[in-house]
Design an enzyme around this catalytic site. Structure first.
Site, PDB file in Angstrom:
ATOM      1  N   ASP A  96      71.428 -32.809  -8.461  1.00  0.00           N
ATOM      2  CA  ASP A  96      71.742 -32.881  -9.878  1.00  0.00           C
ATOM      3  C   ASP A  96      70.825 -33.856 -10.603  1.00  0.00           C
ATOM      4  OD1 ASP A  96      73.692 -32.520 -12.219  1.00  0.00           O
ATOM      5  OD2 ASP A  96      73.670 -34.692 -11.942  1.00  0.00           O
TER       6      ASP A  96
ATOM      7  N   HIS B 178      77.955 -24.418 -15.310  1.00  0.00           N
ATOM      8  CA  HIS B 178      78.964 -25.293 -15.898  1.00  0.00           C
ATOM      9  C   HIS B 178      78.461 -26.064 -17.111  1.00  0.00           C
ATOM     10  CE1 HIS B 178      76.485 -27.862 -13.463  1.00  0.00           C
ATOM     11  NE2 HIS B 178      77.028 -28.938 -14.009  1.00  0.00           N
ATOM     12  N   ASP B 179      77.150 -26.080 -17.331  1.00  0.00           N
ATOM     13  CA  ASP B 179      76.577 -26.782 -18.481  1.00  0.00           C
ATOM     14  C   ASP B 179      76.230 -25.843 -19.630  1.00  0.00           C
ATOM     15  OD1 ASP B 179      76.693 -29.401 -17.533  1.00  0.00           O
ATOM     16  OD2 ASP B 179      74.774 -29.234 -16.472  1.00  0.00           O
TER      17      ASP B 179
ATOM     18  N   ASP C  18      76.927 -30.329  -4.456  1.00  0.00           N
ATOM     19  CA  ASP C  18      76.201 -31.058  -5.490  1.00  0.00           C
ATOM     20  C   ASP C  18      75.909 -32.470  -4.978  1.00  0.00           C
ATOM     21  OD1 ASP C  18      75.139 -30.751  -8.084  1.00  0.00           O
ATOM     22  OD2 ASP C  18      77.023 -29.890  -8.772  1.00  0.00           O
TER      23      ASP C  18
ATOM     24  N   GLU D 189      67.859 -29.273  -9.606  1.00  0.00           N
ATOM     25  CA  GLU D 189      68.242 -28.906 -10.970  1.00  0.00           C
ATOM     26  C   GLU D 189      67.056 -29.215 -11.874  1.00  0.00           C
ATOM     27  OE1 GLU D 189      71.546 -29.781 -14.441  1.00  0.00           O
ATOM     28  OE2 GLU D 189      70.968 -31.390 -13.083  1.00  0.00           O
TER      29      GLU D 189
ATOM     30  N   ASN E  31      99.013 -27.401  -7.031  1.00  0.00           N
ATOM     31  CA  ASN E  31     100.183 -28.288  -7.043  1.00  0.00           C
ATOM     32  C   ASN E  31     100.799 -28.511  -8.416  1.00  0.00           C
ATOM     33  OD1 ASN E  31      98.255 -29.912  -8.190  1.00  0.00           O
ATOM     34  ND2 ASN E  31      98.216 -31.445  -6.546  1.00  0.00           N
TER      35      ASN E  31
END
Length: 582
Positions: free
Chosen positions: A233, A353-354, A131, A287, A56
């Site tokens: 997580d 992503h970490d 997650d 995790e 968008n």
């Protein structure tokens, strides 16, 4: 004619002899590892929704953006998606601070969008893993608002509080706080609350059975919608050792020793399994894996009735402590494989992503070597035992962003640590140099779809700057190139799915002391495959001899193979996979 009992005896002896022979050849594993499960055979593709595709023009990736690229995801050959948090959140830590566990973040869309996305994934044979962020919530969650409103509020015990009249609580370390102090004073009730991460992420009190039931009901809500799994997580930190008065100075270098697998964590997981996980056809992954191999086994061994697989960080943590030593790399992955060869299950990954980008950390992102090293690393992940987790964009060989100033970053941990260094009169330039290489934002730059403005990620202003190399590194260009990283990755996923030996097979390390080459075999049910990987930017020689008539299945170069006598010569970052005829 022999009696029936005699026939049975003869048959039993034959089967026993055959089984022992198979064990001796390494083709039979105990049931715990060889029993076929969809989550063992899955190829998991991690999507960071904020950076994947914006539909968008607001500069933030969203669910409709993911929906628009479901055919791309399917084309990769992956079989499951792990989606980073999409719940309601004020975004202090990009969704890992949840304010509404049953809602969708407004920037990402609506629940109707989620339902459409889930249906689209399932239609394409792709499972969805969500997650689950329940070590902590957002301080804007209604639970916390109630909890901090008064000391006698029913929600007070949903979090960890320390009354100020008892003095300041013993020091605990916070990973994201500017002062690294995990206790935050709240004047409303003259008390401190505990937060192992950002001050806007108060830790939940898992000792409270009411809190646990709230979490299980949330899990049932999503499982009833038809999702296929949960990734827990930071859950190894969920149970707190409340008896420990404080921590020794400098313990921050090994905070998992004091934070991970404390208290009654296993009891909570076993309860979670009874209440939720065992009642749905879903997978579960933690995790982190604690401090020891025993910790990891206690999390995932089938007879423990806790989780399906662990997600150990030993591999991705190597660059922090061992200077990218291949010897250490081999040692870590071999150790984990050996520990789980007969029982339990783990994941295999080099990025998420970490972490900073895989090719920039473990490979070589210089133009001459980026493509072969990205392919080589992909070959490693897809040919090891365990469930592979693949981070979006690595299939293109996306690299670190090369950010220079603190204004380039959006990650709360980077921004707060920069302020901490500055407050302590530390070396700010050295910290910025470290950030440029290791920051989490390196892995969070927008996905590079094409060479148009903002890499085709958004028509607006991206929430985080696009990597400037998107003109040459993008999906559209690689679609047209049969030798691209993207198309090589597709060949790899097909190879893994066509050869269950790569999922369940026995792993044997070869040429152990070679400083450049990682070599190993995989064997299962009479099939044997050989993998040769050059982890260096120089030509490498391996002592592994190719006996018999091996069939070359995969080569990340298009050139003919080179040999020196009976030894194989590998080009820089070359990866070879052979089917070895036995």
């Amino acid at each position: 004619m022999p009696k029936l009992s005699s026939i049975r005896l003869i048959l039993y002896a034959f089967l026993l002899f055959s089984y022992r022979g198979a064990v001796a050849q390494g083709t039979v594993n105990r049931p715990d590892t060889s029993e076929r499960k969809w989550w063992k055979e899955a190829i998991v593709y991690q999507i960071y929704p904020r950076s994947f595709k914006d539909s968008n023009g607001d500069g933030v990736g969203d669910l409709k953006g993911i929906i628009s690229e479901l055919d791309y995801i399917k084309s990769l050959g992956v079989t499951a998606v792990w989606l980073n948090p999409i719940y309601g959140s004020p975004n202090d830590d990009n969704g890992y601070d949840v304010s509404d566990y049953r809602g969708i973040m407004k920037e990402f869309g609506t629940m109707a969008d989620f339902d459409t996305m889930l249906k689209g994934m399932h239609k394409r044979g792709i499972k969805l893993v969500m997650d689950l962020v329940v070590n902590h919530s957002s301080d804007e969650h209604e639970w916390f608002k109630q909890s901090r409103s008064s000391r006698d509020n029913p929600y007070r015990e949903y979090y960890h509080w320390w009354n100020a009249e008892n003095g300041k609580p013993p020091y605990r370390y916070s990973l994201f706080d500017i002062n690294h102090d995990a206790w935050r004073y709240d004047s409303l009730t003259n008390a401190y609350y505990l937060h192992y991460f950002s001050r806007k992420q108060p830790d939940l009190n898992w000792e409270n059975p009411k809190l646990r039931q709230e979490v299980y009901n949330i899990m049932k809500f999503w499982a009833d919608k038809g999702i296929d799994g949960f990734r827990l997580d930071a859950f190894q930190f969920a149970a707190k050792d409340t008896t420990w008065p404080g921590f020794p100075k400098g313990f921050e270098q090994n905070f998992t020793k004091y934070y991970a697998i404390q208290g009654n964590l296993h009891g909570y997981l076993q309860e979670m399994n009874r209440e939720v996980l065992s009642k749905y056809p879903i997978m579960s992954v933690a995790e982190g894996a604690g401090n020891t191999l025993e910790d990891a086994h206690n999390l995932v061994d089938a007879d423990r009735h806790e989780l399906n697989m662990a997600y150990p960080f030993d591999g991705v943590d190597i660059p922090k402590s061992d200077g990218y030593s291949l010897a250490r790399f081999k040692e870590v992955f071999t150790q984990w494989d050996e520990a789980f060869a007969q029982k339990g299950w783990v994941s295999v990954f080099l990025s998420n992503h970490d972490q900073a980008r895989m090719v920039s950390r473990f490979g070589n992102d210089k133009p001459a070597f980026r493509v072969p090293s990205a392919k080589m690393l992909a070959t490693f992940v897809m040919t090891m035992r365990g469930t592979p987790y693949w981070y979006n964009g690595d299939e293109l060989g996306m690299t670190n962003a090369g950010f220079k100033t603190i204004e380039d970053y959006r990650d709360v941990s980077a921004l707060n640590e920069y302020q901490h260094v500055k407050n302590m009169s530390g070396d700010v330039e050295a910290y910025l140099k470290e950030l440029s290489f290791s920051s989490r934002d390196n892995g969070r730059t927008p996905f590079q779809w094409n060479d148009k403005k903002n890499a085709g990620f958004t028509t607006g202003t991206p929430w985080l700057d696009v990597n400037q190399n998107y003109k040459t590194i993008n999906a559209a260009a690689q679609e047209k190139d049969p030798n691209s990283c993207l198309n090589y990755f597709r060949r790899l996923t097909k190879l893994r799915k066509d050869n269950p030996v790569l999922v369940y097979g026995k792993y044997t390390l070869l040429d152990k002391d070679n400083p450049q080459v990682y070599a190993y075999t995989r064997e299962w049910q009479g099939k044997r495959m050989l993998v040769l990987l050059n982890f260096s930017d120089k030509e490498a020689q391996t002592s592994v001899a190719l006996s018999g008539n091996p069939k070359l299945l995969l080569n990340n170069y298009q050139d003919e193979l080179k040999t020196k006598g009976i030894a194989m010569l590998l080009k820089p970052y070359q990866a070879l996979v052979f089917d070895v005829v036995q």
